[in-house]
Motif scaffolding. Sequence first.
Motif, short mmCIF file in Angstrom:
data_model
loop_
_atom_site.label_atom_id
_atom_site.label_comp_id
_atom_site.label_asym_id
_atom_site.label_seq_id
_atom_site.Cartn_x
_atom_site.Cartn_y
_atom_site.Cartn_z
N GLN A 48 0.87 -1.18 0.00
CA GLN A 48 0.00 0.00 0.00
C GLN A 48 0.90 1.23 0.00
O GLN A 48 1.41 1.65 1.04
CB GLN A 48 -0.93 -0.01 1.21
N TRP A 49 1.13 1.79 -1.19
CA TRP A 49 2.08 2.90 -1.30
C TRP A 49 1.39 4.26 -1.17
O TRP A 49 1.98 5.29 -1.47
CB TRP A 49 2.89 2.80 -2.58
N ASP A 50 0.19 4.27 -0.68
CA ASP A 50 -0.51 5.55 -0.51
C ASP A 50 -1.09 5.72 0.88
O ASP A 50 -1.93 6.58 1.10
CB ASP A 50 -1.62 5.67 -1.55
N GLY A 51 -0.66 4.92 1.83
CA GLY A 51 -1.08 5.09 3.21
C GLY A 51 -2.36 4.36 3.55
O GLY A 51 -3.35 4.40 2.83
N LEU A 52 -2.36 3.67 4.69
CA LEU A 52 -3.51 2.88 5.11
C LEU A 52 -4.68 3.74 5.59
O LEU A 52 -5.82 3.30 5.58
CB LEU A 52 -3.11 1.91 6.22
N LYS A 53 -4.39 4.97 6.01
CA LYS A 53 -5.48 5.85 6.43
C LYS A 53 -6.28 6.34 5.24
O LYS A 53 -7.51 6.49 5.31
CB LYS A 53 -4.93 7.03 7.23
N ARG A 54 -5.60 6.60 4.15
CA ARG A 54 -6.29 7.05 2.93
C ARG A 54 -7.01 5.89 2.26
O ARG A 54 -8.13 6.04 1.77
CB ARG A 54 -5.30 7.67 1.94
N PHE A 55 -6.36 4.73 2.20
CA PHE A 55 -6.93 3.58 1.50
C PHE A 55 -6.79 2.33 2.36
O PHE A 55 -5.83 1.58 2.24
CB PHE A 55 -6.23 3.39 0.15
N PRO A 56 -7.76 2.09 3.24
CA PRO A 56 -7.70 0.95 4.17
C PRO A 56 -7.78 -0.40 3.45
O PRO A 56 -8.39 -0.52 2.38
CB PRO A 56 -8.94 1.15 5.05
N VAL A 57 -7.17 -1.41 4.06
CA VAL A 57 -7.22 -2.77 3.51
C VAL A 57 -7.54 -3.78 4.61
O VAL A 57 -7.21 -4.97 4.51
CB VAL A 57 -5.88 -3.14 2.83
N LYS A 58 -8.19 -3.30 5.65
CA LYS A 58 -8.43 -4.11 6.86
C LYS A 58 -9.14 -5.43 6.55
O LYS A 58 -8.84 -6.46 7.16
CB LYS A 58 -9.24 -3.29 7.87
N ASN A 115 -0.68 1.40 13.44
CA ASN A 115 -2.11 1.64 13.26
C ASN A 115 -2.90 0.58 14.03
O ASN A 115 -2.75 -0.62 13.76
CB ASN A 115 -2.44 1.58 11.76
N PRO A 116 -3.75 0.98 14.99
CA PRO A 116 -4.46 0.00 15.83
C PRO A 116 -5.40 -0.92 15.05
O PRO A 116 -5.71 -2.02 15.51
CB PRO A 116 -5.24 0.89 16.82
N ASP A 117 -5.84 -0.49 13.88
CA ASP A 117 -6.73 -1.32 13.07
C ASP A 117 -6.01 -2.54 12.49
O ASP A 117 -6.65 -3.46 12.00
CB ASP A 117 -7.32 -0.51 11.92
N TYR A 118 -4.66 -2.53 12.54
CA TYR A 118 -3.88 -3.61 11.93
C TYR A 118 -2.96 -4.29 12.95
O TYR A 118 -1.96 -4.90 12.57
CB TYR A 118 -3.06 -3.06 10.76
N LYS A 119 -3.32 -4.20 14.21
CA LYS A 119 -2.46 -4.76 15.26
C LYS A 119 -2.43 -6.29 15.22
O LYS A 119 -1.53 -6.92 15.79
CB LYS A 119 -2.91 -4.29 16.64
N HIS A 120 -3.40 -6.90 14.52
CA HIS A 120 -3.47 -8.37 14.45
C HIS A 120 -2.62 -8.93 13.31
O HIS A 120 -2.51 -10.16 13.16
CB HIS A 120 -4.92 -8.80 14.24
N VAL A 121 -2.01 -8.06 12.48
CA VAL A 121 -1.20 -8.54 11.36
C VAL A 121 0.21 -7.96 11.46
O VAL A 121 0.43 -6.93 12.09
CB VAL A 121 -1.81 -8.15 10.00
#
Length: 335
Positions: A116-126, A145-151
Amino acid sequence: MSHKTIILAMPPTNGLVELIEENLKFHGFKVLRVDSILQFKYKNLMERLCQFFYKQIYQSNRYKKQLKEKQSLSKAQKLLSNIQYEYTLVIRPDIFSEQVLTLLKKHTKRKLIGYQWDGLKRFPVKNIIHLFDQFFVFDNNDLTNPDYKHVQLKCTTNFYFDMIKPNKNHNKKLLAYYIGDHQACRVNAIEKCAEKLKENGINIKFIIPTSKTSDIKCYQSNHIIFGKINRLSYNDNLKNVNEADILVDFVIARHNGLSFRHFEALYFKKKLITTNKHIKSYDFYHPNNIFIWDGENLDNLNEFLNKPIVPISSHIVEKYSFKEWINGILEIEEI
């Protein structure tokens, strides 16, 4: 050189996919591009009518999204056939459906890699990140990023295209080059920089590739070029990079990672003006070569421009090449 096989899945934006494909081939890969599956076309009038009524009644594009996903999956199945590939590299995974990514994984023998070369906040992949064997981000802040603490996310940088060789430019006057999509957060800095460079006798090529009147009205400077006609291919963009003396970069507010412009400045041996303060922590930073601007004060700009460029170790430069980048994310010892 033995050929390694790879599926390349990414948006077909500004010819960047073609350059990545060519660089992969340059380094011994056999490449299958699948960006054609993203092209959408209504099959018949009934689909158009259903989308029209669905949008009017429900104020939603959900029907069209379902059509797109179904169509792209069908195209992908035909394109991949029964062939297996060693690797799959997915850049901007958020634009591909989970069904397509699952299919790509089935056709991948070794690793399905996401970037993800454009940032997870702009383009989430959760919701799709679990499909990947490894997932890379270009912004260090995404690692916490707390949304991705499991990976387990891995951080990488962007790169420069080492297949293209720099040529010496012969400008009578210094030329500053910038190109970037319209972003409201960058308008003020772009205008200030353009005006200050002009005051210092620098020729300017600042391109905002938009023809929207609402975007253009945001700018007051006469030194900026607009219009879709100026949406260059990335290959043409690199020709402009090569011809310039100074490259300019304006970071998007939510980004901390470095754009391609930083690595192009390193490789093409150009002066760089950037608003990304994080560049100071990189091993190729030198104040003679890189001017970190706070977006307000440009009083020391002329002093910076008059300093000679300091050569950077070839070992450090090569570290940010496409060869080293692809070698690193695929964990291949030799290319």
